[in-house]
Design a protein around this motif. Structure first.
Motif, short mmCIF file in Angstrom:
data_model
loop_
_atom_site.label_atom_id
_atom_site.label_comp_id
_atom_site.label_asym_id
_atom_site.label_seq_id
_atom_site.Cartn_x
_atom_site.Cartn_y
_atom_site.Cartn_z
N GLY A 86 0.82 -1.22 0.00
CA GLY A 86 0.00 0.00 0.00
C GLY A 86 0.84 1.25 0.00
N GLU A 87 1.90 1.27 0.79
CA GLU A 87 2.79 2.44 0.82
C GLU A 87 3.52 2.64 -0.50
N VAL A 88 3.88 1.53 -1.16
CA VAL A 88 4.56 1.63 -2.45
C VAL A 88 3.59 2.14 -3.52
N LEU A 89 2.37 1.62 -3.52
CA LEU A 89 1.40 2.01 -4.54
C LEU A 89 0.77 3.38 -4.29
N LYS A 90 1.00 3.94 -3.11
CA LYS A 90 0.43 5.25 -2.78
C LYS A 90 0.96 6.33 -3.71
N ASN A 91 2.16 6.18 -4.23
CA ASN A 91 2.78 7.20 -5.07
C ASN A 91 2.53 6.99 -6.56
N VAL A 123 19.15 -2.34 36.55
CA VAL A 123 20.20 -2.84 35.68
C VAL A 123 19.76 -2.68 34.24
N ILE A 124 18.49 -2.93 34.02
CA ILE A 124 17.88 -2.82 32.70
C ILE A 124 16.61 -2.00 32.82
N LYS A 125 16.42 -1.08 31.88
CA LYS A 125 15.18 -0.32 31.82
C LYS A 125 14.43 -0.80 30.59
N LEU A 126 13.23 -1.32 30.79
CA LEU A 126 12.46 -1.94 29.73
C LEU A 126 11.20 -1.12 29.48
N THR A 127 10.96 -0.76 28.21
CA THR A 127 9.75 -0.05 27.81
C THR A 127 9.01 -0.89 26.79
N VAL A 128 7.72 -1.15 27.07
CA VAL A 128 6.91 -2.00 26.21
C VAL A 128 5.60 -1.27 25.88
N GLY A 129 5.22 -1.28 24.62
CA GLY A 129 3.96 -0.71 24.17
C GLY A 129 3.46 -1.49 22.97
N LEU A 130 2.18 -1.38 22.68
CA LEU A 130 1.61 -2.13 21.57
C LEU A 130 0.51 -1.29 20.92
N ALA A 131 0.52 -1.25 19.60
CA ALA A 131 -0.52 -0.55 18.85
C ALA A 131 -0.89 -1.37 17.63
N PHE A 132 -2.17 -1.48 17.35
CA PHE A 132 -2.67 -2.18 16.16
C PHE A 132 -3.46 -1.17 15.35
N MET A 133 -2.87 -0.73 14.23
CA MET A 133 -3.48 0.29 13.39
C MET A 133 -3.49 -0.19 11.93
N PRO A 134 -4.43 -1.05 11.58
CA PRO A 134 -4.43 -1.60 10.22
C PRO A 134 -5.02 -0.62 9.21
N ASN A 135 -4.67 -0.83 7.95
CA ASN A 135 -5.34 -0.13 6.86
C ASN A 135 -5.95 -1.18 5.94
N LEU A 136 -6.68 -0.76 4.94
CA LEU A 136 -7.37 -1.73 4.09
C LEU A 136 -6.40 -2.60 3.30
N MET A 137 -5.26 -2.08 2.91
CA MET A 137 -4.29 -2.90 2.19
C MET A 137 -3.73 -4.00 3.08
N SER A 138 -3.48 -3.71 4.34
CA SER A 138 -2.99 -4.76 5.24
C SER A 138 -4.08 -5.79 5.52
N MET A 139 -5.35 -5.35 5.55
CA MET A 139 -6.44 -6.30 5.73
C MET A 139 -6.57 -7.20 4.49
N MET A 172 -6.10 5.19 -3.71
CA MET A 172 -5.13 4.83 -2.67
C MET A 172 -5.30 5.54 -1.34
N PRO A 173 -5.74 6.80 -1.27
CA PRO A 173 -5.92 7.39 0.06
C PRO A 173 -6.90 6.61 0.94
N PHE A 174 -7.90 5.97 0.35
CA PHE A 174 -8.85 5.17 1.12
C PHE A 174 -8.23 3.85 1.56
N LEU A 175 -7.31 3.33 0.77
CA LEU A 175 -6.73 2.03 1.07
C LEU A 175 -5.57 2.09 2.06
N VAL A 176 -4.93 3.23 2.19
CA VAL A 176 -3.76 3.31 3.07
C VAL A 176 -3.99 4.15 4.33
#
Length: 80
Positions: A17-22, A51-67, A30-34
């Motif tokens: 999707g990112e490649v075909l956007k251009n 001793v160790i500093k650990l940072t963890v986060g999670l995000a799920f942000m799909p677009n239509l091309m990934s679906m 493509m604006p609707f798909l990406v």
């Protein structure tokens, strides 16, 4: 194995999707798909163990091309 197919399908669909956007001939569609929409977003959490500093986060942000990539991956998995 199915989860691996789905993850790779989502990543490859998003990259495609990112490649075909251009591409000028697909400029109207493509604006609707990406366009990503946040489904799940967990703020980063930091754990300091002195001793160790650990940072963890999670995000799920799909677009239509990934679906579409996920659907194609499931179809390919069933044939495999």
């Amino acid at each position: 194995m199915c989860i691996l197919f789905v993850i790779i399908g989502a990543i490859l669909g998003g990259i495609l999707g990112e490649v075909l956007k251009n591409v000028p001939s697909l400029a109207g569609v493509m604006p609707f798909l990406v366009t990503s929409s946040p489904v799940f977003d967990m703020a980063p959490v930091t754990i300091n163990l002195y001793v160790i500093k650990l940072t963890v986060g999670l995000a799920f942000m799909p677009n239509l091309m990934s679906m579409l990539g996920i659907i194609l991956a499931i179809v390919l998995y069933r044939r495999y």
